[in-house]
Scaffold this motif. Structure first.
Motif, PDB file in Angstrom:
ATOM      1  N   ALA A  12      49.988  52.836  63.095  1.00  0.00           N
ATOM      2  CA  ALA A  12      49.546  52.755  62.137  1.00  0.00           C
ATOM      3  C   ALA A  12      50.445  50.728  62.172  1.00  0.00           C
ATOM      4  O   ALA A  12      50.026  50.181  60.970  1.00  0.00           O
ATOM      5  CB  ALA A  12      49.588  53.755  60.888  1.00  0.00           C
ATOM      6  N   ALA A  13      51.431  51.583  62.624  1.00  0.00           N
ATOM      7  CA  ALA A  13      52.630  50.322  61.752  1.00  0.00           C
ATOM      8  C   ALA A  13      51.708  48.966  62.578  1.00  0.00           C
ATOM      9  O   ALA A  13      52.142  47.831  62.010  1.00  0.00           O
ATOM     10  CB  ALA A  13      53.938  50.336  62.280  1.00  0.00           C
ATOM     11  N   LEU A  14      51.346  48.761  63.991  1.00  0.00           N
ATOM     12  CA  LEU A  14      51.009  48.108  64.495  1.00  0.00           C
ATOM     13  C   LEU A  14      49.619  47.841  64.204  1.00  0.00           C
ATOM     14  O   LEU A  14      49.096  46.053  64.051  1.00  0.00           O
ATOM     15  CB  LEU A  14      50.742  48.693  66.035  1.00  0.00           C
ATOM     16  CG  LEU A  14      51.930  48.796  66.816  1.00  0.00           C
ATOM     17  CD1 LEU A  14      51.393  49.336  68.314  1.00  0.00           C
ATOM     18  CD2 LEU A  14      52.303  47.387  66.991  1.00  0.00           C
ATOM     19  N   LEU A  15      48.485  48.189  63.560  1.00  0.00           N
ATOM     20  CA  LEU A  15      47.974  47.804  63.150  1.00  0.00           C
ATOM     21  C   LEU A  15      48.291  47.357  61.144  1.00  0.00           C
ATOM     22  O   LEU A  15      47.050  46.558  61.037  1.00  0.00           O
ATOM     23  CB  LEU A  15      46.425  49.319  63.000  1.00  0.00           C
ATOM     24  CG  LEU A  15      45.832  49.265  61.824  1.00  0.00           C
ATOM     25  CD1 LEU A  15      44.364  48.211  63.398  1.00  0.00           C
ATOM     26  CD2 LEU A  15      45.226  50.690  61.356  1.00  0.00           C
ATOM     27  N   PRO A 102      53.575  42.054  51.153  1.00  0.00           N
ATOM     28  CA  PRO A 102      52.974  43.982  52.035  1.00  0.00           C
ATOM     29  C   PRO A 102      52.952  44.521  53.310  1.00  0.00           C
ATOM     30  O   PRO A 102      53.169  45.312  53.788  1.00  0.00           O
ATOM     31  CB  PRO A 102      52.005  44.068  50.613  1.00  0.00           C
ATOM     32  CG  PRO A 102      51.451  42.937  50.401  1.00  0.00           C
ATOM     33  CD  PRO A 102      52.373  41.912  50.765  1.00  0.00           C
ATOM     34  N   ARG A 103      52.054  44.174  54.292  1.00  0.00           N
ATOM     35  CA  ARG A 103      51.581  44.487  55.419  1.00  0.00           C
ATOM     36  C   ARG A 103      52.920  44.325  55.578  1.00  0.00           C
ATOM     37  O   ARG A 103      52.821  45.073  57.016  1.00  0.00           O
ATOM     38  CB  ARG A 103      50.874  43.492  55.917  1.00  0.00           C
ATOM     39  CG  ARG A 103      48.854  43.261  55.430  1.00  0.00           C
ATOM     40  CD  ARG A 103      48.339  42.261  55.810  1.00  0.00           C
ATOM     41  NE  ARG A 103      48.440  40.713  55.237  1.00  0.00           N
ATOM     42  CZ  ARG A 103      47.928  39.756  56.199  1.00  0.00           C
ATOM     43  NH1 ARG A 103      46.690  39.971  56.402  1.00  0.00           N
ATOM     44  NH2 ARG A 103      47.612  38.798  55.903  1.00  0.00           N
ATOM     45  N   SER A 104      53.917  43.404  56.031  1.00  0.00           N
ATOM     46  CA  SER A 104      54.749  43.232  57.154  1.00  0.00           C
ATOM     47  C   SER A 104      55.837  44.560  56.314  1.00  0.00           C
ATOM     48  O   SER A 104      56.875  45.348  57.469  1.00  0.00           O
ATOM     49  CB  SER A 104      55.559  42.397  56.426  1.00  0.00           C
ATOM     50  OG  SER A 104      55.947  41.844  56.484  1.00  0.00           O
ATOM     51  N   ILE A 109      58.313  49.178  57.726  1.00  0.00           N
ATOM     52  CA  ILE A 109      58.256  51.330  57.498  1.00  0.00           C
ATOM     53  C   ILE A 109      58.497  52.309  57.897  1.00  0.00           C
ATOM     54  O   ILE A 109      58.769  53.754  58.823  1.00  0.00           O
ATOM     55  CB  ILE A 109      58.244  51.109  55.609  1.00  0.00           C
ATOM     56  CG1 ILE A 109      58.982  50.948  54.856  1.00  0.00           C
ATOM     57  CG2 ILE A 109      58.032  52.307  55.093  1.00  0.00           C
ATOM     58  CD1 ILE A 109      60.096  51.073  54.485  1.00  0.00           C
ATOM     59  N   LEU A 110      57.004  52.002  58.760  1.00  0.00           N
ATOM     60  CA  LEU A 110      55.875  53.134  59.297  1.00  0.00           C
ATOM     61  C   LEU A 110      57.403  52.534  61.092  1.00  0.00           C
ATOM     62  O   LEU A 110      56.882  54.207  61.456  1.00  0.00           O
ATOM     63  CB  LEU A 110      54.711  52.764  59.280  1.00  0.00           C
ATOM     64  CG  LEU A 110      53.423  53.008  58.195  1.00  0.00           C
ATOM     65  CD1 LEU A 110      52.670  52.964  58.416  1.00  0.00           C
ATOM     66  CD2 LEU A 110      54.246  54.955  57.771  1.00  0.00           C
ATOM     67  N   ALA A 111      57.035  51.476  61.246  1.00  0.00           N
ATOM     68  CA  ALA A 111      58.055  51.720  62.367  1.00  0.00           C
ATOM     69  C   ALA A 111      59.338  52.204  62.843  1.00  0.00           C
ATOM     70  O   ALA A 111      59.732  52.967  63.613  1.00  0.00           O
ATOM     71  CB  ALA A 111      57.960  50.321  63.128  1.00  0.00           C
ATOM     72  N   LEU A 112      60.101  52.584  61.313  1.00  0.00           N
ATOM     73  CA  LEU A 112      61.539  53.288  61.787  1.00  0.00           C
ATOM     74  C   LEU A 112      60.958  54.552  61.236  1.00  0.00           C
ATOM     75  O   LEU A 112      61.539  54.682  62.413  1.00  0.00           O
ATOM     76  CB  LEU A 112      61.978  52.529  60.066  1.00  0.00           C
ATOM     77  CG  LEU A 112      63.187  52.595  60.267  1.00  0.00           C
ATOM     78  CD1 LEU A 112      64.574  52.557  61.251  1.00  0.00           C
ATOM     79  CD2 LEU A 112      63.411  52.286  58.528  1.00  0.00           C
TER      80      LEU A 112
END
Length: 531
Positions: A12-15, A102-104, A109-112
């Motif tokens: 999700a973080a990559l998408l 917002p995207r970054s 957040i999801l990557a962390l």
């Protein structure tokens, strides 16, 4: 299952960077909610008391004995659940925190979250080190990209401290390869390393590398100075991810690796570690009392709390270890609630300075109530979950040495001071003009009233323009509030998960023989010995 758990937020973080900004936060919330569902599925598959479970193992770098190996035991499971609960709460509570980009913001957040889950599931030391260092990437961009002026400097200070700890840890990771290679085939699997016959001198040097890295991550005095600067400059949501999730890696590592692989060296270092923990408890609380910035104050309270957690780990009792694990969970819940509610206040008042707040209790009774509950949890009020954790740690500390427990108790007294004084200054007394207010709020500057009338007008103006918590904000922190109360009165479900791990670690690996803590349900029969 554990790989899927990690991949959901990571993919999700990559998408998200490729999606329209308008839907990025909804996708992030959905992905984090899906991750929580998977974490609950892991919980249902976990056999309490069964040791390391749901294991996955694949050779990664055969020449160095490196494996892609995952698994969860009681310690790892609780940290996975904490991470999975905190992330959607942060996203929902800080719905507009990342509005500039917002995207970054939501991608980081999801990557962390994904990397933190990987840390808590890794059962290969080399894999642990890789994801341990990788967590710094999203954390750095979250601190440096969002928050107050001066955030870039705070992010750099955070990164420098963490990289320094990582380099020391790398030296010990290499040392483990050398030791394992000398005794047969090299391996970084935790199960193999725990069986190594490491010499006393080598074990102490390797322990030092691990402990220094974890003390910085936790943090522990005197390598804590990045903490307050980071929480002051970062957004409240980012501070929650750092203090309530990322920093738990430090105390998690002390249990998993310091005590698990180097029990003799851990006992050798105990006097120094206990001294540092006691200094952290008292110093963190004293410095918190002196703060005017509410986010900096909350950050420094965590220095004191991490001192309690470290103390429970290094008094070497099953009760202390189980209390520390419970403390990690309860600190994450309570401090997350306090940071997020403080964020609500900051967004309304336009300032983080406590001295520029005041008189908000009547205008914002819901916010006042939420702050009070989170604050009372922070100071360890009986009936709220952190009390059980502190009680277990203090019992173990007094068993270790009466003076250790006596010094640690002062941290609770000081906590009452900084929490109640903070509440008093924010919610009681006369109101203050919100930052940026003035003539636009109806003051007649040509006709200056008497001082008493001016205070009345300022209080009225402050209460008129400050709205109370809305439904989304209440919904976001509601799970945390419920958990504080439920686990305050009934902590046994958490103890059922933590006790077997603590008992195995202390009795089987360290050689300490004592009984784990239990909570007797009300109305249960009592034998002649009072048990």
């Amino acid at each position: 299952m554990l790989t899927i758990l990690i991949l959901v937020p990571l993919l999700a973080a990559l998408l998200i960077p490729f999606l329209p900004a308008a839907i990025s936060r909804s996708v992030a919330l959905g992905a984090s909610a899906g991750t929580l569902g998977l974490a609950i599925a892991v919980l249902t598959q976990y056999d309490v008391g069964g040791g390391m479970q749901l294991e996955e193992k694949t050779t990664w770098i055969e020449a160095f004995g490196v494996h892609y190996a995952l698994g969860v035991d009681g310690l790892g499971l609780l940290m996975v659940l904490l991470t999975a609960v905190i992330t959607p709460v942060v996203i929902l509570a800080g719905w507009h925190e990342g509005d500039e980009a917002p995207r970054s913001y939501y991608a980081w957040i999801l990557a962390l979250e994904a990397l933190s889950l990987a840390v808590f599931c890794a059962t290969d030391v080399f894999l642990f080190y890789v994801v341990f260092e990788a967590t710094l990437i999203p954390a750095y961009f979250l601190v440096g990209g969002f928050g107050k002026d001066g955030r870039a400097a705070a992010a750099m200070k955070f990164l420098m401290f963490q990289l320094a700890g990582g380099l020391v840890l790398l030296a010990s990771v290499i040392g483990l390869y050398v030791v394992s290679a000398q005794q047969g085939e090299p391996s970084y699997l935790l199960s193999d390393l725990e069986q190594l016959d490491i010499s006393t001198e080598a074990g102490r040097w390797l322990f030092a590398g691990f402990f220094i890295a974890f003390a910085i991550k936790a943090p522990l005095f005197p390598v804590h100075t990045w903490l307050a600067d980071t929480t002051e400059k970062a957004t409240p949501g980012v501070s929650v991810m750092l203090v309530c999730v990322l920093d738990k890696i430090g105390t998690f590592g002390m249990l998993r690796f310091c005590l698990g692989i180097f029990p003799e060296a851990s006992q050798w270092a105990t006097p120094l570690v206990i001294a540092l923990a006691l200094v952290s408890i008292v110093y963190g609380a004293l410095v918190a009392i002196a703060q005017d910035d509410v986010l900096r104050l909350i950050g420094l309270t965590s220095l004191s709390h991490f001192g309690f957690i470290t103390l429970g780990i290094f008094v070497f009792s099953t009760q202390g270890a189980s209390g520390s694990i419970l403390y990690m969970v309860n600190h994450g819940i309570g401090t997350a609630a306090l940071f997020l509610v403080a964020g609500y206040l900051v967004s309304r008042r336009g300032t983080t300075l406590i001295s520029e707040m005041g008189g908000l209790e009547k205008a914002t009774p819901v916010l006042a109530g939420l702050t009070l509950v989170a604050g009372l949890a922070t100071l360890g009020l009986p009936g709220l979950s952190p009390f059980i954790s502190e009680f277990l740690v203090l019992l173990a500390a007094f068993d270790y040495a009466w003076w250790v427990g006596a010094i640690a108790v002062t941290g609770i007294v000081l906590a009452a001071i900084y929490v109640l004084w903070m509440y008093q200054r924010i919610f009681t007394g006369p109101g203050h003009e919100p930052v940026g207010s003035g003539a636009g709020h109806g003051h007649d500057h040509d006709d200056v009233p008497a001082d008493g009338d001016l205070l009345t007008k300022k209080a009225a103006s402050a209460t008129e323009v400050v709205p109370d918590a809305d439904r989304r904000e209440i919904l976001a922190v509601a799970p945390l509030m419920v958990a504080l109360v439920v686990f305050g009165f009934f902590p046994q479900p958490l103890l059922d998960i933590s006790n077997p791990y603590a008992e195995d670690l202390l009795q089987q690996k360290v050689g300490v023989q004592d009984d784990p803590p239990e909570v007797t349900p009300a109305g249960a029969p009592v034998n002649e010995e009072g048990n």
